[in-house]
Write an enzyme that holds these catalytic residues in place. Structure first.
Site, PDB file in Angstrom:
ATOM      1  N   GLY A 181       2.028 -29.731  -1.930  1.00 49.41           N
ATOM      2  CA  GLY A 181       2.718 -30.637  -2.824  1.00 49.41           C
ATOM      3  C   GLY A 181       2.045 -31.994  -2.848  1.00 49.41           C
ATOM      4  O   GLY A 181       1.268 -32.348  -1.966  1.00 49.41           O
ATOM      5  N   CYS A 182       2.344 -32.757  -3.907  1.00 44.45           N
ATOM      6  CA  CYS A 182       1.702 -34.058  -4.077  1.00 44.45           C
ATOM      7  C   CYS A 182       2.136 -35.027  -2.991  1.00 44.45           C
ATOM      8  O   CYS A 182       1.296 -35.659  -2.339  1.00 44.45           O
ATOM      9  CB  CYS A 182       2.006 -34.608  -5.463  1.00 44.45           C
ATOM     10  SG  CYS A 182       3.753 -34.550  -5.930  1.00 44.45           S
ATOM     11  N   TYR A 183       3.444 -35.154  -2.782  1.00 39.88           N
ATOM     12  CA  TYR A 183       3.915 -36.045  -1.714  1.00 39.88           C
ATOM     13  C   TYR A 183       3.396 -35.610  -0.346  1.00 39.88           C
ATOM     14  O   TYR A 183       2.875 -36.432   0.424  1.00 39.88           O
ATOM     15  CB  TYR A 183       5.446 -36.073  -1.683  1.00 39.88           C
ATOM     16  CG  TYR A 183       6.125 -36.843  -2.779  1.00 39.88           C
ATOM     17  CD1 TYR A 183       5.863 -38.195  -2.995  1.00 39.88           C
ATOM     18  CD2 TYR A 183       7.093 -36.245  -3.583  1.00 39.88           C
ATOM     19  CE1 TYR A 183       6.536 -38.916  -3.984  1.00 39.88           C
ATOM     20  CE2 TYR A 183       7.762 -36.959  -4.572  1.00 39.88           C
ATOM     21  CZ  TYR A 183       7.479 -38.298  -4.764  1.00 39.88           C
ATOM     22  OH  TYR A 183       8.154 -39.003  -5.733  1.00 39.88           O
ATOM     23  N   THR A 200       0.758 -34.082   0.524  1.00 43.11           N
ATOM     24  CA  THR A 200      -0.647 -34.411   0.719  1.00 43.11           C
ATOM     25  C   THR A 200      -0.797 -35.847   1.189  1.00 43.11           C
ATOM     26  O   THR A 200      -1.521 -36.136   2.150  1.00 43.11           O
ATOM     27  CB  THR A 200      -1.430 -34.190  -0.598  1.00 43.11           C
ATOM     28  OG1 THR A 200      -1.368 -32.808  -0.948  1.00 43.11           O
ATOM     29  CG2 THR A 200      -2.877 -34.614  -0.467  1.00 43.11           C
TER      30      THR A 200
END
Lengths: 348, 348, 348, 348
Positions: A150-152, A154
């Site tokens: 996921g973006c967060y 990472t």
């Protein structure tokens, strides 16, 4: 040339894959799927793609068809769908990179609890590599299936990894205060992404340990620390399109200088081509990685309170999604990790 | 490899040249100048550039030094400065691409009147090629000095050219209503670019024939029509960073269908790799060319009033400045016109 | 106290009516309707309203119930709905101010053609006053039903009125190039108002005489000129929430100085408390009327091309909708025209 | 009528005072000063103010002149200037409300250390009331001089006060992660407020205990807890004009339910007309207080980690500056605390 398929080509993640892959020198995009726009050319949905990238005809999602045409398939699908598509692809020897959450949590029951959906088949879940190359590079290379983070998570994992690995900070009380642009919510319409509701506005959401990225962050941090870690993760919505900035708060076990902490970060990320540790006194801004696969990290020590602050920024659609997926593809196919991902951030 | 110098590397145009040229396969940036930051590394001013592009040391502006090191020099300087630097460079056999206004107007007195500054030396002015490749490609190829067009004039000229060339419209009464993002004003600080004054705001400025791009637009349109043309040009400021959209209004001499007008545009821009004529009913938006060297054009006919409307969009820092300058460089050096400029727009 | 009802209280226009009317000293809001949220308190939909304004219970739309409780009802409803609700209200002696389009066009067939819907009952249509007080004040005072103008037409009509009334300009070839913030599209969700599609983007839409505000603008201008007028009207979408700026282009019949034109505007708007004619050389920006009921107007003459340019700005939700509706209410009830509308713009 | 003077009328805080005070029923603005624009009418600097509020002539800053004309003077001046102007005003019996920092810190040496400037005269410093009415109301009423709090400290103190007063949370390890719109930086020009640098960007700044609001926050929290408290305060810049959101993290001493914590907040703020405690599950957004003097607060408990999260939002120019100053003026003059501050937030 690697023959690539993109399942879910008309969401923001899908079209970002198209942008990156259509300039990748070792790739040919041979298939794209879209439930909503099947039968159209991709360029009819996204006129900015132009004739060449826009010519791709959008298909319905059929695993056999994708398996027959592709060496690797990127899945940019709603949660729960990838779990049912991936097995057929893997069985046919096609590499799969899933940009959704279905293969991110190793524990099927955690998946069920957080996503309220049946988990993916256990054996496939067990062999999936978590696609954060800076931490799991060697596990990714031989994998058949990669769970793109996921973006967060990472941003949180890259902010925390050197500190936890070095044992410099307490494992209790860690706070990740994260801020994201709106594209992280995808291209679907809702009041929550209405310009009138988002512009000139700022809000927190899914606070107090309720966001689904929480267990994913905790899984990685627990790997790093070698013990079970619980964190406080608070996402916020910024009135901008792209970018995540995470402000991470850690308690030092013992006083350490900023320079010493920076040295730990530099050592840790030596050989990681997309992570830049900023010099002392220089904190990164989201714009400084816009459109690129970079994650930039700045570090400060607050001697008054014994805290280390880490600021990590990335473009949620690139290092937080499509770019990282291509980075994983490069690893899967033995290509240079940076191939097709060398573009500089667009500034301003 | 072409050795490139950038005079004025730390403005928005300069750093956009760096972004594009650092990925150009036939180019090496060997020199950059900055009055404000001389002595620093470029990366100290723009951390987003990273180690490689950021390593360039910023020099003071000295023509001899540039001439000795470079095959071509891009001038991204305040009005009036290029006129004094260019002659020494040209004299040394260095190709010059000026992104300012000093060589755009063929008539020295017009320059003096509009820019309130002494014009560039007459002989050099006379030989300068106006760097709008879609209209002046053959004059650019052999030139020693190219005057890169203004951002607004590029959009206006490309919107008008097919109509005037085909003689479909009246040459009187043409209106260009243009809207630009804020980066067109450059990186200098002023109340006019203060976020608090620009955000959630929209304004017109330099209206009623007072903007300096007016004579530049008129010069090109007069070339196309073969007669002296005066236009109404109104620039506006949009609360966004990049992008120009020009809405151009023409009066048809005789009724013509939209399809016929579109055909005229398609014919005119056949062979122009960066201009896309949109299909009927599809008007371009600025975001659809963001970060790319494209100019997208849409056309409508209003039979009720006998008007043709043309909507042209471009990224003011790319096709409106740095990208077009690189396109001109490619022509000067016999390279494919699109080399280094193939990146797709970033969307969203 | 005037008992007020708001039909359609949960759209952007409705909630703006609540904001203004809840501070109006002669008004009590006694009823609000909402199809989507009926049964909820208004404050559950809009927490920003607080306890007092938020306490209003949302009802289904029933004309009888509104008629029984209210002295005046504001209709902020989808096109076509007001036409069926208004008659019952008027029949019960309730004043009606319709913020939709159903009573704006005098010609029922024009309504049918542009809105593709049956027009409102002919007799009621015939008696409706067009609620642009600066032009139709005396017709509004005694009316039973007021058709509140569209946001764009308000800006266009106020920009053109003094010139047409004075006969200074040609009635052919008039161009209105209008730019609006996103709230003009309402609170409904769609891809067109998705933050990711609107932010850092600018576009034209409904061009070439296809926008429904075109006949409304032409109706008013024809009234002013005493002859049938056709105009070119082009709306654009600005990445901001509130504000309309219209750049209007007119051809002078004979040369006139800017000062003389300004004098014509000043004379015309003497006694109009919400229209400010700016001094020479000072053009208004949308931010300068943000949140207020003002329409600010600036004028320039381009002697080179014989054109007058008029720039008019307003807040589309206030002077372009809810504020103008309250201004009309004040006229209907014999109150000072500015009552409840004195708030200054919010800047920045 | 209270005769009011505004020293520093042309900054964002000053013009916001004008907006609010010009609609205050018990006030007449009789004097305004501006170094930059002295001699001009205020309306020449801010055309949006219109004729009445714009008619004020801008004077140089002279304490005697202000003292002779005013009952109360608001100081919206650079740090260090108020300290030298206030004594003369107070000596003449004029009430002073300082919107800068000169009288906020009780400890002169703390002021010197954080602001690198001589502190204000000690006796005046000692008698200044800290103008956060929700916490210091009774001290403000009789004061001659009020130190209006900083924007960030207002949000932090209101978020923390009920918890500390009730002794529910640890006093160590408190984190305030604050996010502000750009207007907090004032109207002065700099690269840091350039639209091209701020738009579509997000950054942290003055992190790790280096921001000057840190000691101010700590002073108030120490008052509340009855012990010296150190906090971690991290400000961030949001690409919007107005609004602050503070996410505050506290460690519970013992497990407490969300409902119990909410009850503590409701009790604490009973009688505080501008603080709204949101119902369970409802977190405030900055837009929901935009343009108003409200501070909205939401609370969550994370049982997994034993944390209380508090989200507080306010408009930095209103409750964070000018509105709070008027609230203080109302207290000083025995007026209803809400007089002139009743306007609802502007939404959207």
């Amino acid at each position: 040339m690697i023959r690539v398929g993109i399942a879910g080509a008309t969401g923001y993640t899908g079209v970002e894959l198209v942008r990156i892959l259509s300039r990748h020198p070792q790739v040919r995009i041979v298939a794209g799927t879209s439930e909503q726009y099947q039968g159209s050319a991709l360029g009819a949905v996204f006129p900015h793609l132009g004739e060449e990238a826009g010519a791709l005809e959008l298909l319905p999602l059929e695993a056999e068809r994708l398996a027959a045409a592709c060496d690797v398939v990127f899945l940019a699908l709603p949660h729960g769908v990838a779990g049912s598509v991936a097995p057929a692809l893997v069985a046919e020897g096609v590499k799969v990179i899933d940009l959704g959450a279905d293969f991110r949590l190793r524990d099927p029951e955690a998946y069920r609890a957080w996503y309220r959906h049946d988990p993916a088949p256990a054996e496939l879940l067990a062999e999936a590599a978590y696609g954060l190359p800076e931490l799991y590079r060697e596990a990714i290379r031989p994998a058949r299936l990669v769970a793109n983070p996921g973006c967060y998570p990472t941003s949180c994992a890259l902010a925390a990894a050197p500190l936890l690995k070095a044992g410099l900070v307490e494992t209790r009380g860690i706070v990740f205060d994260s801020k994201s642009g709106v594209s992280g919510a995808g291209r679907g319409v809702s009041l929550g992404v209405h310009f009138g509701e988002v512009n000139e506005n700022f809000k927190a959401y899914s606070v107090a340990g309720t966001h689904r990225h929480t267990p994913e962050i905790e899984q990685t941090l627990s790997d790093l620390a070698g013990e079970a870690i619980r964190v406080t993760f608070t996402p916020h919505l910024v009135p901008m399109t792209r970018g995540i900035l995470t402000t991470a708060y850690f308690q030092l076990k013992e006083p350490v200088s900023r320079e010493a902490v920076l040295e730990v970060f530099r050592d840790f990320y030596r050989g990681a081509p997309f992570v830049r540790v900023r010099p002392a006194g220089n904190l990164p801004q989201t714009k400084e990685v816009w459109g690129s696969n970079r994650c930039d990290i700045g570090v400060e020590v607050d001697a008054r309170t014994g805290r280390v602050l880490v600021v990590a920024v990335l473009d949620n659609l690139v290092k937080g999604a499509a770019g990282q997926a291509v980075q994983n593809m490069n690893l899967l196919f033995g290509l240079p990790e940076t191939l097709g991902l060398e573009a500089l951030p667009v500034y301003p």
